[in-house]
Design an enzyme around this catalytic site. Structure first.
Site, PDB file in Angstrom:
ATOM      1  N   GLY A  83       8.110   5.600  -2.064  1.00 33.02           N
ATOM      2  CA  GLY A  83       7.192   4.725  -2.759  1.00 33.02           C
ATOM      3  C   GLY A  83       6.653   5.989  -3.978  1.00 33.02           C
ATOM      4  O   GLY A  83       7.187   7.242  -3.890  1.00 33.02           O
ATOM      5  N   ASP A 131      -2.875  -6.696   1.864  1.00 32.08           N
ATOM      6  CA  ASP A 131      -1.395  -6.010   1.402  1.00 32.08           C
ATOM      7  C   ASP A 131      -0.514  -6.351   2.399  1.00 32.08           C
ATOM      8  O   ASP A 131       0.613  -5.972   2.538  1.00 32.08           O
ATOM      9  CB  ASP A 131      -1.039  -5.302   0.426  1.00 32.08           C
ATOM     10  CG  ASP A 131      -0.305  -5.464  -0.206  1.00 32.08           C
ATOM     11  OD1 ASP A 131       0.405  -7.045  -0.516  1.00 32.08           O
ATOM     12  OD2 ASP A 131       0.688  -3.888  -0.641  1.00 32.08           O
TER      13      ASP A 131
END
Lengths: 252, 450
Positions: free
Chosen positions: B141, B253
């Site tokens: 990422g 999250d």
């Protein structure tokens, strides 16, 4: 994992003392570091709970592992504040931390050519020294729990006592209480001190005067008083000679 | 993915005690002279001599007291089991800080400030690259790359997460928070952080290896999972989350990509802290927490005063997704805030538009604009997708409790675990130690099909 609580004996043989500082000098240098991070934190709108409180705990723990002779208290103070801001979800840019420090303590910090780099570099040392164990419980939460514990007390009185105890907890960061005593016990001791100062009677006559026994057994009155004395010592010592008088570090 | 420690509603940095209408607490005793502070007039049930003991000190010369402050605490309270020193670091890294030490020249006069420590014998640091051999890249990422690795010491398999460092602010606070929080979260349904290396200008986390994430698993099960697997996974998610919430930690999250699965069907919460914060230096809570599809309506409308209910909405979305194989509220992102109209429309079209009588607080949310939405009525989940029959009426009821528009009405993780939907589970599942997997129980072990 350790709970980061040291026995009182350890305060006689800290790295700084082993390296030549006297106990009195070290205690004074701890106060100076706490004063720096507290005032710079205030300038950046940080609050005692949680950012300044957490930063103070990091500072005291750090100097149980390293000496003041090896790592200056003025840089460590800023690194602790910078790190606590990130951990407590209230981050400050490093350059803002350093700018506030130079603004408020020009005689201490102007001599640093690359203060930002020094603070960043020390952050790395801090993280290793603290073993990334960065979550710190502060006494405030326990104090609020005790607010509900005295139904027989007048509401105004308990609120007043808790507020005074809150102030005592703020000031306790200038002592080594946070590295010798668990947060809940600090809350108990300082609430007891608030009751005593105000002359409040928290329990009925036929009840156990050690009202904390249900939560912390085998903690006698005298031990609670000894914890209170650390804060009282701080008040007495700094009444005559404030920490960082004239905004200068002491030298010996 | 942010996790944070939360405290009382209304802000964590202010005391809820108010005096004369203000929440500002006096920060130092020196600036707040309270009546009675300097007298020995304390009375009450505490013994009189103790009060005198405290106050007699105040009138004593400070030098006689402060010279030996630690001497006053001659005994350690009996209930404390204090170690003399913290144990050795869990990290094998021994970094070299020599260049950071301040060295001053010795002067002719003795000055403690000039004391220099004798050179210590430095332990050779163990390099993370000498300890682990990379096998595969598992994912990458913006802020981290994850590798599957084998330990060169014992052959065990781990996942190394390498954090990319941006030098402006030192270590990213998301990484600091992940390290900080995971060190205090030891649970069978939370991924285990074995070690931390901070060397080569790189921060590396050593995690236990997990076979895959739930998102990838759903790609292999496009019609959702079997009813028993749904129940087993949901219970483990709730169990891990309840452990977090009891410690006042929000995950912030939750989504299928952050739920890891092993070969035995054990589910673990992961990724506590790598989500990008909105900005520095203001507080990092924001409407940007939680990936859009799993973000609750109160946050979409600008609420920053959220608590555990934030995570519970995410659980509801995931529950629906493992049932049908598709996200329940797959809205698209607009370019401006509160540009979440599409996401809100998706939610309201299924759960109904907010009813101001049932949710009066909605009117205070900055992003509440009822005129932008048609009047929607709440639909039954069966009407949304017939595959919700898998979870029976009890499951649909629980799903509805998780997906309440009003945050205060959402069920907690602890209560959800007690819902009749899990009535078929053995009672002992609620008595397991945190470190024990639910599959320690034979009845559940036999149910597995993953």
């Amino acid at each position: 994992m350790s709970d980061w609580i040291w026995p009182l004996e350890a305060l006689k043989t800290t790295p700084s003392i082993r390296a030549g500082l006297t106990k009195e000098q070290e205690l004074l240098w701890r106060r100076e570091g706490i004063k720096l991070l507290s005032e710079v934190g205030n300038a950046l709108n940080c609050k005692p709970r949680p950012t300044i409180g957490v930063a103070a705990v990091y500072f005291h723990r750090f100097y149980m592992i390293h000496s003041f002779q090896s790592f200056s208290r003025e840089v460590t103070a800023l690194s602790c504040l910078f790190l606590a801001g990130k951990v407590e979800d209230f981050p400050k840019k490093c350059k803002d931390v350093c700018q506030a420090a130079v603004t408020h303590y020009p005689e201490i910090y102007s001599k640093y050519q690359n203060l930002v780099d020094d603070v960043m570099g020390l952050e790395r040392v801090l993280l290793h020294s603290l073993k990334f164990d960065l979550h710190v419980a502060l006494p405030y939460d326990a104090l609020l729990d005790y607010k509900m514990m005295f139904p027989d007390m007048n509401r105004e009185k308990i609120t007043d006592a808790v507020q005074i105890a809150w102030t005592f907890i703020n000031d306790s960061i200038y002592t080594t209480l946070c590295i010798t005593t668990e947060p809940q016990m600090i809350a108990i001791a300082l609430l007891h001190l608030a009751f005593t100062v105000k002359g409040y009677q928290p329990v009925q006559k036929n009840m156990d005067p050690c009202w904390w026994s249900a939560d912390v057994s085998n903690w006698p009155q005298e031990s609670v008083d000894k914890a209170c004395h650390l804060v009282l010592d701080f008040y007495a010592a700094t009444k005559e000679k404030p920490v960082l008088e004239k905004k200068k570090l002491t030298t010996f | 993915m942010l996790s944070r420690v939360f405290s009382q509603k209304g802000g964590s940095t202010k005391s809820p005690i108010s005096k004369n209408g203000t929440n500002e607490m006096t920060q130092s005793w020196h600036s707040n002279h309270v009546n009675g502070a300097s007298s020995g007039s304390g009375s009450g049930s505490t013994p009189e001599h103790h009060n005198k003991n405290i106050f007699s000190f105040l009138s004593r010369q400070s030098r006689s007291r402060s010279n030996n402050p630690s001497e006053t605490m001659s005994t350690v309270p009996l209930n404390k089991n204090s170690p003399s020193m913290p144990p050795p670091p869990s990290s094998n890294t021994v970094a070299d800080f020599t260049h950071l030490r301040r060295r001053r020249p010795r002067s002719a006069h003795y000055d403690p400030n000039t004391i220099t420590l004798p050179a210590k014998e430095e332990v050779t640091p163990q390099d993370v690259n000498d300890l682990y051999k990379r096998i595969d890249k598992l994912g990458e990422g913006s802020y981290a790359t994850v590798y599957k690795c084998e330990s060169k010491l014992d052959g065990s398999i781990v996942a190394l997460k390498e954090i990319k460092l941006q030098f402006q602010e030192g270590l990213p606070f998301t990484a600091i928070r992940e390290a900080s929080l995971l060190r205090n979260l030891r649970h069978a349904n939370i991924v285990s952080l074995h070690d931390i290396f901070y060397q080569h200008h790189q921060l590396t986390f050593v995690f236990e290896y997990m076979k895959m994430d739930l998102s990838k698993y759903l790609e292999q099960n496009v019609y959702g999972l079997d009813s028993i697997d749904i129940k087993l996974l949901l219970f483990q998610l709730l169990r891990g989350l309840d452990f977090c919430h009891r410690k006042k930690i929000l995950h912030r999250d939750l989504k299928p990509q952050n739920l890891l699965l092993d070969e035995d069907g054990v589910l673990k919460l992961a990724d506590f802290g790598l989500a990008r914060a909105k900005s520095v230096p203001s507080r990092t809570y924001s409407h940007e927490v939680v990936t859009l599809w799993y973000r609750p309506p109160d946050v979409l409308m600008g609420s920053t005063d959220y608590s555990t209910s934030l995570d519970m909405w995410g659980v509801g979305c995931i529950f629906a997704e493992i049932c049908t194989g598709a996200a329940l509220f797959p809205g698209s992102k607009d370019s401006h805030y509160p540009g979440t109209k599409d996401q809100l429309d998706m939610i309201f079209s299924i759960r109904g538009t907010p009813d101001e009588k049932k949710w009066p607080e909605v009117k205070t949310l900055p992003g509440y604009t009822p005129e932008l939405f048609p009047r929607y009525r709440e639909l039954s989940f069966i009407a949304v997708n017939p595959m919700f029959t898998k979870i029976l009426k009890t499951g649909q009821e629980l799903l509805g409790m998780l997906l309440q528009l009003r945050p205060e009405s959402r069920v907690s993780a602890a209560s959800a675990m007690l819902h009749p939907y899990f009535a078929s589970f053995p009672r002992e599942v609620h008595l397991l130690a945190p470190s024990q997997s639910i599959f320690r129980l034979k009845e559940l072990k036999d149910l597995r099909s993953l």
